[in-house]
Design a protein around this motif. Structure first.
Motif, short mmCIF file in Angstrom:
data_model
loop_
_atom_site.label_atom_id
_atom_site.label_comp_id
_atom_site.label_asym_id
_atom_site.label_seq_id
_atom_site.Cartn_x
_atom_site.Cartn_y
_atom_site.Cartn_z
N GLN A 1 0.84 -1.19 0.00
CA GLN A 1 0.00 0.00 0.00
C GLN A 1 0.88 1.25 0.00
O GLN A 1 2.09 1.17 0.03
N GLY A 2 0.23 2.41 -0.01
CA GLY A 2 0.96 3.67 0.09
C GLY A 2 1.38 4.22 -1.24
O GLY A 2 0.63 4.90 -1.93
N SER A 3 2.61 3.92 -1.65
CA SER A 3 3.14 4.29 -2.95
C SER A 3 3.79 3.05 -3.53
O SER A 3 4.70 2.48 -2.93
N VAL A 4 3.30 2.60 -4.68
CA VAL A 4 3.71 1.31 -5.24
C VAL A 4 4.28 1.53 -6.64
O VAL A 4 3.77 2.34 -7.42
N GLY A 5 5.35 0.81 -6.96
CA GLY A 5 5.94 0.93 -8.29
C GLY A 5 6.60 -0.36 -8.73
O GLY A 5 7.08 -1.14 -7.90
N TYR A 6 6.63 -0.57 -10.05
CA TYR A 6 7.32 -1.73 -10.63
C TYR A 6 8.38 -1.23 -11.61
O TYR A 6 8.09 -0.40 -12.47
N ASP A 7 9.61 -1.73 -11.47
CA ASP A 7 10.72 -1.36 -12.35
C ASP A 7 11.03 -2.53 -13.26
O ASP A 7 11.64 -3.52 -12.82
N PRO A 8 10.67 -2.47 -14.55
CA PRO A 8 10.89 -3.60 -15.45
C PRO A 8 12.36 -3.84 -15.76
O PRO A 8 12.73 -4.93 -16.22
N ALA A 9 13.21 -2.86 -15.52
CA ALA A 9 14.64 -3.05 -15.80
C ALA A 9 15.29 -4.00 -14.80
O ALA A 9 16.23 -4.73 -15.13
N THR A 10 14.78 -4.00 -13.57
CA THR A 10 15.36 -4.84 -12.53
C THR A 10 14.40 -5.91 -12.02
O THR A 10 14.78 -6.75 -11.20
N GLY A 11 13.15 -5.87 -12.47
CA GLY A 11 12.17 -6.84 -12.02
C GLY A 11 11.78 -6.65 -10.57
O GLY A 11 11.42 -7.61 -9.89
N THR A 12 11.83 -5.41 -10.07
CA THR A 12 11.53 -5.16 -8.66
C THR A 12 10.20 -4.45 -8.50
O THR A 12 9.88 -3.49 -9.20
N LEU A 13 9.43 -4.95 -7.55
CA LEU A 13 8.17 -4.33 -7.12
C LEU A 13 8.41 -3.80 -5.73
O LEU A 13 8.95 -4.50 -4.87
N SER A 14 8.03 -2.55 -5.47
CA SER A 14 8.30 -1.96 -4.16
C SER A 14 7.10 -1.14 -3.69
O SER A 14 6.27 -0.70 -4.49
N VAL B 1 12.77 9.54 12.30
CA VAL B 1 13.77 8.59 11.80
C VAL B 1 13.47 8.26 10.34
O VAL B 1 12.35 7.87 10.00
N ALA B 2 14.48 8.38 9.47
CA ALA B 2 14.31 8.13 8.04
C ALA B 2 14.21 6.64 7.76
O ALA B 2 14.67 5.80 8.53
N TYR B 3 13.65 6.30 6.59
CA TYR B 3 13.39 4.91 6.21
C TYR B 3 14.61 4.02 6.34
O TYR B 3 14.51 2.87 6.79
N GLY B 4 15.77 4.51 5.95
CA GLY B 4 16.98 3.70 5.99
C GLY B 4 17.34 3.20 7.37
O GLY B 4 18.06 2.20 7.51
N PHE C 1 6.03 1.88 -0.38
CA PHE C 1 6.42 2.72 0.74
C PHE C 1 5.16 3.36 1.29
O PHE C 1 4.52 4.17 0.61
N TYR C 2 4.78 2.96 2.50
CA TYR C 2 3.58 3.48 3.13
C TYR C 2 3.95 4.47 4.22
O TYR C 2 4.72 4.14 5.12
N GLY D 1 7.11 11.10 6.12
CA GLY D 1 7.60 9.75 5.84
C GLY D 1 8.56 9.20 6.87
O GLY D 1 9.50 8.48 6.51
N ASP D 2 8.35 9.49 8.15
CA ASP D 2 9.26 8.98 9.17
C ASP D 2 8.65 7.81 9.95
O ASP D 2 9.18 7.41 10.99
N CYS D 3 7.56 7.24 9.43
CA CYS D 3 6.94 6.08 10.06
C CYS D 3 6.04 5.41 9.03
O CYS D 3 5.56 6.05 8.10
#
Length: 356
Positions: free
Chosen positions: A290-303, A341-344, A305-306, A312-314
């Motif tokens: 949920q939140g913000s969703v994206g698919y990158d076809p160059a790397t085959g990654t789906l991600s 606190v940042a996502y990282g 960030f809610y 965006g600190d929680c």
């Protein structure tokens, strides 16, 4: 008939065995003014996080504690201060100076990963030094910087947090324990669990312009005005999965900083029928794509960030990698409290190794 003393001993032994049952991981828990996360390998991270929601509960100072699983797993502490440069040697523990032995263990850390330039980090990176710090802090109540009224760390819940980490990693009453060291040999600590190794994304032929247009139109078709609610115009994107399949991601019904998403795998050719999306589940019940969703076809990654609030600190975030058949969970983090606190630096709940 069992004598009372013998019966008591047997019951005591049963209780001890029950207490020794390892915690299920991944684990995310809040204890008073702390948040603790342990990943699928039993590596643990505790960080100070004020539980209040009022402005006076905000702190510009965060203490992180990492303890890696296994007999020789590293122990590390780090202070992060958001704001102007201050000398952490001036830290006070319950109003008293920390002393030279502790302050000389603090090392300024340079941020070489493009983090927030307003955050300054000070690490305690040697095992013996980190244990000295924890020994001093366990019985304390509050750390604070006298030159910054917002820079403080409540130690309420720290001892319980360390005990939880020990329990997760099988260290209770062991020489390597953080909360309650005992006589148990370091060799008795369970080994860190094997790290899952990701399978490679094999790649796929890029979508043609015709395929893109057809897939986007098919993905947008179910998003009627009733479904979209009061959000702006829905948006869709498409990317290749295999030579026969594609992924479509539709964003709709946006409110503030989060949107609804429709994530579907489809045939690349008309009528672009939906196919089964094999997505490894997130390992906590309250986590969702949920939140913000994206698919990158160059790397085959789906991600995803809610964000629980705008800065965006929680919230939560995760990454999956497509292996030609399904999506393998690569990364998963959650932070239940909004403390700057940042996502990282959120607790990591799922760790993997890249494909060889």
């Amino acid at each position: 008939m069992l004598r009372p003393v013998l019966l008591a001993l047997l019951l005591s032994g049963t209780a001890t065995l029950a207490q020794a049952k390892p915690e299920t991981v991944p684990l995310l828990r809040e204890i008073k003014e702390w948040v603790i996360g342990c990943d699928n390998l039993r590596n643990c991270h505790a960080l100070s996080a004020p539980s209040g929601v009022d402005e006076e509960d905000y702190s510009s100072l965060t203490l992180h504690i990492w303890h890696q699983a296994g007999a020789e797993g590293y122990l590390r502490l780090r202070f992060d201060h958001r704001g102007e440069a201050l000398d952490l040697a001036t830290l006070r523990l319950d109003g008293q100076p920390l002393g030279l032995e502790l302050t000389r263990d603090l090392h300024v850390e340079l941020d070489d990963q493009g983090g927030d330039p307003e955050v300054r980090s000070y690490g305690v990176i040697e095992e013996a030094a980190a244990r000295r710090w924890l020994q001093a802090l366990r019985d304390g109540k509050r750390l604070e910087l006298p030159d910054d009224k917002d820079a403080h760390v409540s130690l309420s819940g720290l001892s319980a947090s360390l005990l939880l980490i020990d329990a997760v990693q099988g260290r209770v009453d062991n020489l390597t324990a953080l909360a309650r060291p005992g006589k148990g040999a370091a060799s008795a600590v369970p080994a860190r669990l094997p790290t899952p190794v990701l399978r490679k994304f094999p790649g796929a032929p890029a979508l043609t312009a015709q395929e893109q247009a057809g897939l986007v139109a098919a993905a947008l078709r179910p998003i009627t005005p009733e479904v979209n609610g009061t959000g702006g115009e829905p948006e869709a994107s498409a990317g290749a999965l295999t030579a026969q399949q594609a992924m479509t991601v539709v964003r709709y019904d946006c409110a503030a900083y989060n949107c609804e998403y429709d994530v579907v795998s489809r045939q690349r050719q008309a009528p672009y029928a939906e196919t089964t999306l094999q997505l490894e589940s997130l390992p906590l019940e309250d986590a969702a794509l949920q939140g913000s969703v994206g698919y990158d076809p160059a790397t085959g990654t789906l991600s995803y960030f809610y964000k629980q609030r705008g800065i965006g600190d929680c919230g939560g975030g995760g990454v999956w990698v497509f292996d030609g058949k399904g999506f393998q969970l690569s990364e998963f983090k959650m932070m239940p409290r909004c403390t700057g606190v940042a996502y990282g630096d959120w607790p990591s709940l799922w760790s993997t190794a890249p494909a060889p």
